[in-house]
Design a protein around this motif. Structure first.
Motif, PDB file in Angstrom:
ATOM      1  N   GLY A  97     -96.506 -38.796  14.620  1.00 28.27           N
ATOM      2  CA  GLY A  97     -95.506 -38.282  15.011  1.00 28.27           C
ATOM      3  C   GLY A  97     -94.556 -39.021  15.972  1.00 28.27           C
ATOM      4  N   ILE A  98     -93.247 -38.669  15.973  1.00 28.23           N
ATOM      5  CA  ILE A  98     -92.152 -39.348  16.784  1.00 28.23           C
ATOM      6  C   ILE A  98     -91.451 -38.365  17.688  1.00 28.23           C
ATOM      7  N   GLN A  99     -91.181 -38.763  18.722  1.00 28.14           N
ATOM      8  CA  GLN A  99     -90.120 -37.833  19.707  1.00 28.14           C
ATOM      9  C   GLN A  99     -88.918 -38.346  19.678  1.00 28.14           C
ATOM     10  N   LEU A 100     -87.923 -37.588  19.348  1.00 26.97           N
ATOM     11  CA  LEU A 100     -86.433 -37.985  19.228  1.00 26.97           C
ATOM     12  C   LEU A 100     -85.531 -37.086  20.373  1.00 26.97           C
ATOM     13  N   GLU A 101     -84.713 -37.958  21.041  1.00 26.42           N
ATOM     14  CA  GLU A 101     -84.000 -36.886  22.076  1.00 26.42           C
ATOM     15  C   GLU A 101     -82.567 -36.949  21.891  1.00 26.42           C
ATOM     16  N   ASP A 102     -81.801 -35.985  22.782  1.00 24.70           N
ATOM     17  CA  ASP A 102     -80.543 -35.756  22.576  1.00 24.70           C
ATOM     18  C   ASP A 102     -79.706 -36.599  23.628  1.00 24.70           C
ATOM     19  N   GLN A 103     -80.012 -37.449  24.270  1.00 21.37           N
ATOM     20  CA  GLN A 103     -79.236 -38.062  25.204  1.00 21.37           C
ATOM     21  C   GLN A 103     -78.260 -39.158  24.686  1.00 21.37           C
ATOM     22  N   GLU A 104     -77.481 -39.338  25.553  1.00 22.42           N
ATOM     23  CA  GLU A 104     -76.464 -40.397  25.170  1.00 22.42           C
ATOM     24  C   GLU A 104     -77.174 -41.763  25.264  1.00 22.42           C
ATOM     25  N   PHE A 105     -76.608 -42.852  24.687  1.00 27.32           N
ATOM     26  CA  PHE A 105     -77.232 -44.192  24.936  1.00 27.32           C
ATOM     27  C   PHE A 105     -76.544 -44.927  25.957  1.00 27.32           C
ATOM     28  N   PRO A 106     -77.056 -45.629  26.890  1.00 30.45           N
ATOM     29  CA  PRO A 106     -78.517 -45.641  27.229  1.00 30.45           C
ATOM     30  C   PRO A 106     -79.259 -44.594  27.655  1.00 30.45           C
ATOM     31  N   LYS A 107     -80.629 -44.333  27.156  1.00 33.02           N
ATOM     32  CA  LYS A 107     -80.962 -43.132  27.624  1.00 33.02           C
ATOM     33  C   LYS A 107     -81.985 -43.342  28.863  1.00 33.02           C
ATOM     34  N   LYS A 108     -82.250 -42.353  29.396  1.00 36.78           N
ATOM     35  CA  LYS A 108     -82.979 -42.585  30.752  1.00 36.78           C
ATOM     36  C   LYS A 108     -84.138 -41.625  30.813  1.00 36.78           C
ATOM     37  N   VAL A 117     -75.970 -35.911  27.583  1.00 34.35           N
ATOM     38  CA  VAL A 117     -76.601 -35.536  26.319  1.00 34.35           C
ATOM     39  C   VAL A 117     -75.405 -35.684  25.145  1.00 34.35           C
ATOM     40  N   ILE A 118     -75.526 -35.806  23.937  1.00 31.98           N
ATOM     41  CA  ILE A 118     -74.686 -35.897  23.056  1.00 31.98           C
ATOM     42  C   ILE A 118     -74.355 -34.554  22.623  1.00 31.98           C
ATOM     43  N   ALA A 119     -73.147 -34.405  21.847  1.00 25.78           N
ATOM     44  CA  ALA A 119     -73.100 -33.286  21.161  1.00 25.78           C
ATOM     45  C   ALA A 119     -74.171 -32.591  20.336  1.00 25.78           C
ATOM     46  N   MET A 120     -74.371 -31.258  20.490  1.00 27.12           N
ATOM     47  CA  MET A 120     -75.347 -30.574  19.841  1.00 27.12           C
ATOM     48  C   MET A 120     -75.394 -31.201  18.258  1.00 27.12           C
ATOM     49  N   ASN A 121     -74.402 -30.888  17.652  1.00 28.97           N
ATOM     50  CA  ASN A 121     -73.994 -31.047  16.049  1.00 28.97           C
ATOM     51  C   ASN A 121     -74.588 -32.537  15.794  1.00 28.97           C
ATOM     52  N   ASP A 138     -96.540 -34.146   7.057  1.00 29.57           N
ATOM     53  CA  ASP A 138     -97.344 -34.101   8.162  1.00 29.57           C
ATOM     54  C   ASP A 138     -96.843 -35.253   9.369  1.00 29.57           C
ATOM     55  N   PHE A 139     -96.134 -36.040   8.986  1.00 30.46           N
ATOM     56  CA  PHE A 139     -95.671 -36.911  10.195  1.00 30.46           C
ATOM     57  C   PHE A 139     -94.640 -35.837  10.953  1.00 30.46           C
ATOM     58  N   LEU A 140     -95.177 -35.637  12.216  1.00 33.07           N
ATOM     59  CA  LEU A 140     -94.250 -34.687  13.071  1.00 33.07           C
ATOM     60  C   LEU A 140     -93.050 -35.241  13.705  1.00 33.07           C
ATOM     61  N   ILE A 141     -92.169 -34.463  13.696  1.00 32.65           N
ATOM     62  CA  ILE A 141     -90.746 -34.713  14.280  1.00 32.65           C
ATOM     63  C   ILE A 141     -90.534 -33.954  15.607  1.00 32.65           C
ATOM     64  N   VAL A 142     -90.686 -34.355  16.709  1.00 33.72           N
ATOM     65  CA  VAL A 142     -90.491 -33.722  17.981  1.00 33.72           C
ATOM     66  C   VAL A 142     -89.281 -33.835  18.430  1.00 33.72           C
ATOM     67  N   ALA A 143     -88.651 -32.868  18.580  1.00 42.87           N
ATOM     68  CA  ALA A 143     -87.097 -32.631  19.142  1.00 42.87           C
ATOM     69  C   ALA A 143     -86.866 -32.348  20.494  1.00 42.87           C
ATOM     70  N   ARG A 144     -86.379 -33.201  21.146  1.00 45.01           N
ATOM     71  CA  ARG A 144     -86.430 -33.064  22.877  1.00 45.01           C
ATOM     72  C   ARG A 144     -85.026 -32.963  23.279  1.00 45.01           C
ATOM     73  N   THR A 145     -84.537 -31.907  23.979  1.00 47.12           N
ATOM     74  CA  THR A 145     -83.314 -31.822  24.444  1.00 47.12           C
ATOM     75  C   THR A 145     -83.431 -31.977  26.100  1.00 47.12           C
ATOM     76  N   ASP A 146     -82.429 -32.747  26.504  1.00 43.18           N
ATOM     77  CA  ASP A 146     -82.324 -32.956  28.147  1.00 43.18           C
ATOM     78  C   ASP A 146     -80.992 -32.428  28.812  1.00 43.18           C
ATOM     79  N   ALA A 147     -80.834 -31.234  27.825  1.00 41.74           N
ATOM     80  CA  ALA A 147     -79.697 -30.376  28.454  1.00 41.74           C
ATOM     81  C   ALA A 147     -79.888 -29.895  29.703  1.00 41.74           C
TER      82      ALA A 147
END
Length: 278
Positions: A97-108, A117-121, A138-147
């Motif tokens: 699986g992979i974790q993806l986050e909603d931060q602006e680039f560059p992330k911290k 964070v970027i816009a929710m949409n 079965d390759f899992l998508i982990v959605a992370r929010t830093d809001a």
């Protein structure tokens, strides 16, 4: 993820930590971005590592272990096309699986200040693309929010709900700051919820039984390994500065032959024996 109970995933950050954790019977491992960037590049986890850097490490971890690994994919390393490329690369590397986050680039790092964070949409579109890009469900998508840190818990929960609807398999609300907030997060969704346990971070580190009681499904401990390593190395390196090196380092060292076997020398010894000159 369908089994009952809380899944504990220790953080791995190099091939030594990966091999150690792999032989201990955990159900999953977590490739920490902070620790991986620190060990591989000697740099802070502040958006300085590239997709190529992280894929290199993720692939090495996956090929050096048998336990399923969920890996930090940061922001996906760019726009929507980059997200699709990142997901395909991580899946092809053998990760679970992979974790993806909603931060602006560059992330911290999620437990350090200065995150935006970027816009929710925009993140919803990233999650949708990630789900489309994977070859197997079965390759899992982990959605992370830093809001939570900058916009508050209500906004973080609103975002997590949107990411759930976009198809994320696991939801990750980063940096809740109290047990009350953790309980709200754990009880708010039907999808499995991940809790990030960082010693010295913004979130209380609770017992595993308490986390399971709250309703969390996956508990990651990304920093525990490299913090322990740093402490141990500093202690034994100080021992090397003393006259009695053996006494100063006694009981702090892994047994050499056992460590050699951990690193795969048994196969080398067996090969040499099988092909030795008569």
């Amino acid at each position: 993820m369908a089994q009952p109970g809380l899944i504990t995933a220790p953080g791995i950050f190099d091939l030594i930590s990966a091999r150690l954790a792999d032989r201990m019977g955990f159900d999953a491992l977590y490739m920490t971005g902070y620790g991986t960037v620190a060990s591989y590049l000697g740099l802070p986890d502040a958006g300085l590592a590239t997709f190529t850097d992280m894929l290199n490490r993720a692939s090495a971890f996956a090929h050096g272990t048998e336990t399923p690994i969920i890996a930090d994919g940061d922001t996906g390393y760019g726009g929507l096309l980059n997200v699709a490329h990142t997901v395909r690369g991580y899946e092809a590397a053998g990760l679970a699986g992979i974790q993806l986050e909603d931060q602006e680039f560059p992330k911290k790092c999620g437990h350090t200040p200065g995150r935006r964070v970027i816009a929710m949409n925009d993140m919803v579109r990233k999650i949708s693309v990630a789900c489309e890009a994977r070859e197997h469900d079965d390759f899992l998508i982990v959605a992370r929010t830093d809001a939570r840190t900058t916009l508050g818990l209500d906004e973080a929960l609103r975002r997590a709900e949107a990411y759930e609807k976009a198809g994320a398999d696991i939801l990750f609300v980063e940096s809740p700051e109290s047990e009350e907030e953790m309980e709200r997060i754990a009880g708010a969704f039907d999808k499995p919820i991940l809790i990030n346990n960082v010693e010295g971070g913004r979130t209380p580190v609770l017992t595993k039984s308490r986390l399971e009681q709250m309703g969390f499904k996956l508990a990651i401990y990304p920093a525990t390994g490299f913090l322990a390593m740093g402490q141990a190395l500093e202690q034994v390196y100080k021992g090397l500065q003393q006259d009695d090196v053996v006494g100063a380092t006694k009981d702090h060292l892994y047994e050499f032959e056992a460590f050699s076997r951990l690193m795969g020398f048994q196969a080398v010894w067996d090969f040499d024996k099988a092909h030795a000159d008569e």
